[in-house]
Write an enzyme that holds these catalytic residues in place. Structure first.
Site, PDB file in Angstrom:
ATOM      1  CB  ALA A 186     -30.297 -15.183 -28.126  1.00 25.72           C
ATOM      2  NE  ARG A 237     -19.849 -17.943 -18.618  1.00 28.84           N
ATOM      3  CZ  ARG A 237     -19.950 -16.648 -18.314  1.00 28.84           C
ATOM      4  NH1 ARG A 237     -19.221 -16.137 -17.354  1.00 28.84           N
ATOM      5  NH2 ARG A 237     -20.801 -15.881 -18.977  1.00 28.84           N
ATOM      6  CE  LYS A 289     -27.063 -17.651 -18.818  1.00 28.93           C
ATOM      7  NZ  LYS A 289     -25.775 -16.972 -18.566  1.00 28.93           N
ATOM      8  N   GLY A 298     -23.707 -12.025 -30.212  1.00 32.30           N
ATOM      9  CA  GLY A 298     -23.400 -10.963 -29.246  1.00 32.30           C
ATOM     10  C   GLY A 298     -24.638 -10.198 -28.812  1.00 32.30           C
ATOM     11  CG  ASP A 345     -28.092 -14.225 -17.527  1.00 28.88           C
ATOM     12  OD1 ASP A 345     -28.442 -13.033 -17.428  1.00 28.88           O
ATOM     13  OD2 ASP A 345     -26.975 -14.562 -17.966  1.00 28.88           O
ATOM     14  CD  GLU A 352     -17.970  -6.893 -22.568  1.00 25.38           C
ATOM     15  OE1 GLU A 352     -18.207  -8.003 -22.068  1.00 25.38           O
ATOM     16  OE2 GLU A 352     -18.512  -5.848 -22.160  1.00 25.38           O
ATOM     17  CB  ALA A 387     -50.384 -47.330  12.439  1.00 25.88           C
TER      18      ALA A 387
HETATM   19  C1  UD1 Z   1     -22.403  -8.796 -20.820  1.00 26.02           C
HETATM   20  C2  UD1 Z   1     -21.767  -7.425 -21.068  1.00 26.02           C
HETATM   21  C3  UD1 Z   1     -20.783  -7.129 -19.918  1.00 26.02           C
HETATM   22  C4  UD1 Z   1     -21.508  -7.180 -18.581  1.00 26.02           C
HETATM   23  C5  UD1 Z   1     -22.241  -8.511 -18.425  1.00 26.02           C
HETATM   24  C6  UD1 Z   1     -23.128  -8.457 -17.198  1.00 26.02           C
HETATM   25  C7  UD1 Z   1     -21.677  -7.227 -23.486  1.00 26.02           C
HETATM   26  C8  UD1 Z   1     -20.822  -7.272 -24.690  1.00 26.02           C
HETATM   27  N1  UD1 Z   1     -21.070  -7.436 -22.334  1.00 26.02           N
HETATM   28  O1  UD1 Z   1     -21.360  -9.736 -20.788  1.00 26.02           O
HETATM   29  O2  UD1 Z   1     -20.207  -5.840 -20.091  1.00 26.02           O
HETATM   30  O3  UD1 Z   1     -20.598  -7.015 -17.517  1.00 26.02           O
HETATM   31  O4  UD1 Z   1     -23.098  -8.762 -19.570  1.00 26.02           O
HETATM   32  O5  UD1 Z   1     -23.700  -9.713 -16.978  1.00 26.02           O
HETATM   33  O6  UD1 Z   1     -22.862  -6.972 -23.600  1.00 26.02           O
HETATM   34  N2  UD1 Z   1     -27.242 -12.828 -25.209  1.00 26.02           N
HETATM   35  C9  UD1 Z   1     -28.015 -12.879 -26.336  1.00 26.02           C
HETATM   36  N3  UD1 Z   1     -27.390 -13.060 -27.533  1.00 26.02           N
HETATM   37  C10 UD1 Z   1     -26.056 -13.172 -27.648  1.00 26.02           C
HETATM   38  C11 UD1 Z   1     -25.268 -13.110 -26.481  1.00 26.02           C
HETATM   39  C12 UD1 Z   1     -25.895 -12.939 -25.283  1.00 26.02           C
HETATM   40  O7  UD1 Z   1     -29.231 -12.782 -26.270  1.00 26.02           O
HETATM   41  O8  UD1 Z   1     -25.577 -13.331 -28.770  1.00 26.02           O
HETATM   42  C13 UD1 Z   1     -27.916 -12.673 -23.913  1.00 26.02           C
HETATM   43  C14 UD1 Z   1     -27.631 -13.832 -22.986  1.00 26.02           C
HETATM   44  O9  UD1 Z   1     -28.584 -14.855 -23.155  1.00 26.02           O
HETATM   45  C15 UD1 Z   1     -27.706 -13.191 -21.625  1.00 26.02           C
HETATM   46  C16 UD1 Z   1     -27.290 -11.758 -21.892  1.00 26.02           C
HETATM   47  O10 UD1 Z   1     -27.418 -11.538 -23.280  1.00 26.02           O
HETATM   48  O11 UD1 Z   1     -29.008 -13.196 -21.102  1.00 26.02           O
HETATM   49  C17 UD1 Z   1     -25.865 -11.481 -21.455  1.00 26.02           C
HETATM   50  O12 UD1 Z   1     -25.021 -12.402 -22.116  1.00 26.02           O
HETATM   51  P1  UD1 Z   1     -23.698 -12.937 -21.446  1.00 26.02           P
HETATM   52  O13 UD1 Z   1     -22.978 -13.796 -22.417  1.00 26.02           O
HETATM   53  O14 UD1 Z   1     -23.978 -13.480 -20.115  1.00 26.02           O
HETATM   54  O15 UD1 Z   1     -22.964 -11.543 -21.261  1.00 26.02           O
HETATM   55  P2  UD1 Z   1     -21.452 -11.300 -21.146  1.00 26.02           P
HETATM   56  O16 UD1 Z   1     -20.819 -11.509 -22.457  1.00 26.02           O
HETATM   57  O17 UD1 Z   1     -20.957 -12.048 -19.988  1.00 26.02           O
END
Ligand code: UD1
Ligand code: CA
Length: 431
Positions: free
Chosen positions: A10, A15, A22, A81, A102, A149, A353
């Site tokens: 979601a 980035r 993504k 989150g 991802d 985190e 050709a």
């Molecule tokens: C998360 C972890 C972190 C870990 C990292 C590994 C948490 C709070 N932190 O970090 O400890 O090292 O992954 O990659 O979980 N997503 C949703 N809904 C949201 C937010 C994210 O579905 O509201 C999904 C994203 O699409 C993605 C995955 O969750 O596929 C991870 O989200 P991302 O923002 O990359 O994770 P981080 O916050 O970097």
């Protein structure tokens, strides 16, 4: 033991700096999330996908490839989150494997390892020299105590080199117990799934780390990550083909998409690109050729040829700078510099050709049909729709605008005129 799987997808993926969501960015020709779902389906019959940002367009694309998936839409405003993502998801089985959309490099083989550890929660941990960007994992006596985190970590915690790869196997009852308790009192004002660890520890549950390699659990967050993941995926795809008996010259220069199949003895020279659902059997693809969604058997292609989607080539020789599109060539030789589009060409025919099928009149596309044993002279234009029957000779330089009957010669030429000594008249003698 059956497990449920949830794939989190979601997030906005800010980035990536891209208008494309993504998880739709491609690795080896397929959206990132395609690779995750494909591996997930090998080990579970209950796959749940959480979407939010661009949910509908992502769902539509996923449904083109897969059936029997459950989709959920996260309320990103109210419950942002990774913890918020899981809020309303219903699971069939007692254990839930949490994946990220991802992470295109995970394999079912790696995922199976989670099931081999006996604990209430098993979580993936990577040991990294440079832990930047990841959540840090506090581990003591093989028990995970906490995930912090990066944005919430203090100086000591930032030094921890065990990081959270983001994949967890967790008992459903724990999710039901702790998800409602999550709070968003942190730097990002998000509901962190990772906070569940501390709740579980306090209640005496066992949480064990599974140490994994970054190569398999790499998250793609930027276009640079995308390129790194592509490299790893390409290495895997090509290694498998070589082990199955395909010859590749300088494989690091070859690009082969997921979905391509080979059979028999094939040789692929350096710089080739083979895409889509191409099927290649007992053929030699010479350097720097590009093949898309085509069927090729017992043929030689290139160097520097382009075979575009919908082509079927058998017992055929295609040489340099020949472009073929949506054409059926059976036992044909087209050695140099030609365009063969929307055509059907039969056994024993030689294409000189510079032959061009003029398949487009500016409004519509038309077909060119050429029979058996036809000799098409160099620099011929075939203005479609047009049919050339068997045993025809087309003289070099001819523009064919009418059908040609079996056994005929077709020739259209301005008569040749030779003017004696014209050169000297024009440039003078001293030249
Ligand atoms: C998360 C972890 C972190 C870990 C990292 C590994 C948490 C709070 N932190 O970090 O400890 O090292 O992954 O990659 O979980 N997503 C949703 N809904 C949201 C937010 C994210 O579905 O509201 C999904 C994203 O699409 C993605 C995955 O969750 O596929 C991870 O989200 P991302 O923002 O990359 O994770 P981080 O916050 O970097
Ligand atoms: Ca985040």
């Amino acid at each position: 033991m059956s497990i449920s799987i949830v794939i989190l997808a979601a997030g906005k993926g800010t980035r990536m700096k891209s208008p494309l969501p993504k998880v739709l960015h491609k690795i080896s020709g397929k959206p990132m999330i395609y690779h995750v779902i494909k591996e997930a389906q090998k080990i579970s019959n209950d796959i749940n996908i959480v979407l939010g940002h661009e949910a509908k367009s992502i769902e539509d694309i996923i449904k083109k490839y897969f059936e029997n998936l459950n989709f959920y839409y996260q309320d990103l405003q109210k419950y942002p989150g990774t913890g918020g993502a899981l809020k309303n998801v219903k699971f069939k089985h007692e254990k839930v494997l949490i994946l990220n959309g991802d992470m295109p490099l995970i394999t079912s083989q790696e995922l199976k390892n989670f099931k081999n550890i006996d604990a209430d929660i098993v979580m993936s941990v990577i040991e990294l020299e440079n832990p930047k960007g990841y959540g840090r994992v506090v581990i003591k006596n093989d028990q995970v105590l906490k995930i912090v985190e990066e944005k919430d970590a203090n100086e000591d915690e930032l030094k921890i080199k065990s990081v959270n790869a983001g994949v967890y196997l967790i008992k459903k009852e724990l999710l039901e117990e702790f998800l409602p308790k999550l709070k968003n009192e942190n730097a990002q004002k998000e509901y962190y799934l990772t906070d569940i660890i501390e709740y579980a520890v306090n209640k005496g549950y066992s949480i064990k780390p599974l140490f994994v390699e970054e190569e398999d659990f790499k998250g793609v967050n930027s276009k640079y990550d995308l390129a790194l993941a592509e490299e790893i995926m390409q290495k895997r795809i090509k290694k498998k083909f070589m082990q199955d008996g395909i010859i590749m010259r300088l494989p690091e220069t070859i690009f082969i998409e997921e979905g391509v199949t080979f059979e028999g003895e094939c040789e692929i020279e350096s710089g080739c690109v083979i895409k889509g659902d191409s099927y290649i059997k007992n053929s030699h693809i010479k350097a720097n050729s590009v093949i898309e969604d085509s069927h090729i058997e017992y043929s030689t292609i290139g160097p520097m040829a382009r075979i575009r989607p919908g082509s079927f080539l058998k017992d055929t020789h295609i040489g340099n700078f020949v472009e073929v599109k949506k054409s059926r060539l059976l036992g044909v030789k087209a050695g140099h510099l030609s365009y063969l589009g929307d055509s059907e060409i039969d056994i024993g025919t030689n294409i000189g050709a510079g032959t061009i099928t003029c398949n487009y009149d500016g409004k519509r596309k038309y077909k060119t049909k050429i029979g058996k044993n036809v000799f098409v002279g160099s620099d011929t234009q075939l203005v479609a729709p047009v049919t050339i029957e068997d045993d025809v000779i087309i003289a070099a330089g001819t523009t064919v605008t009418k059908d040609v009957k079996k056994g005929s010669l077709a020739i259209s030429r301005v008569p040749l005129k030779i003017v004696k000594d014209f050169y000297y008249k024009f440039f003078g003698k001293s030249h």
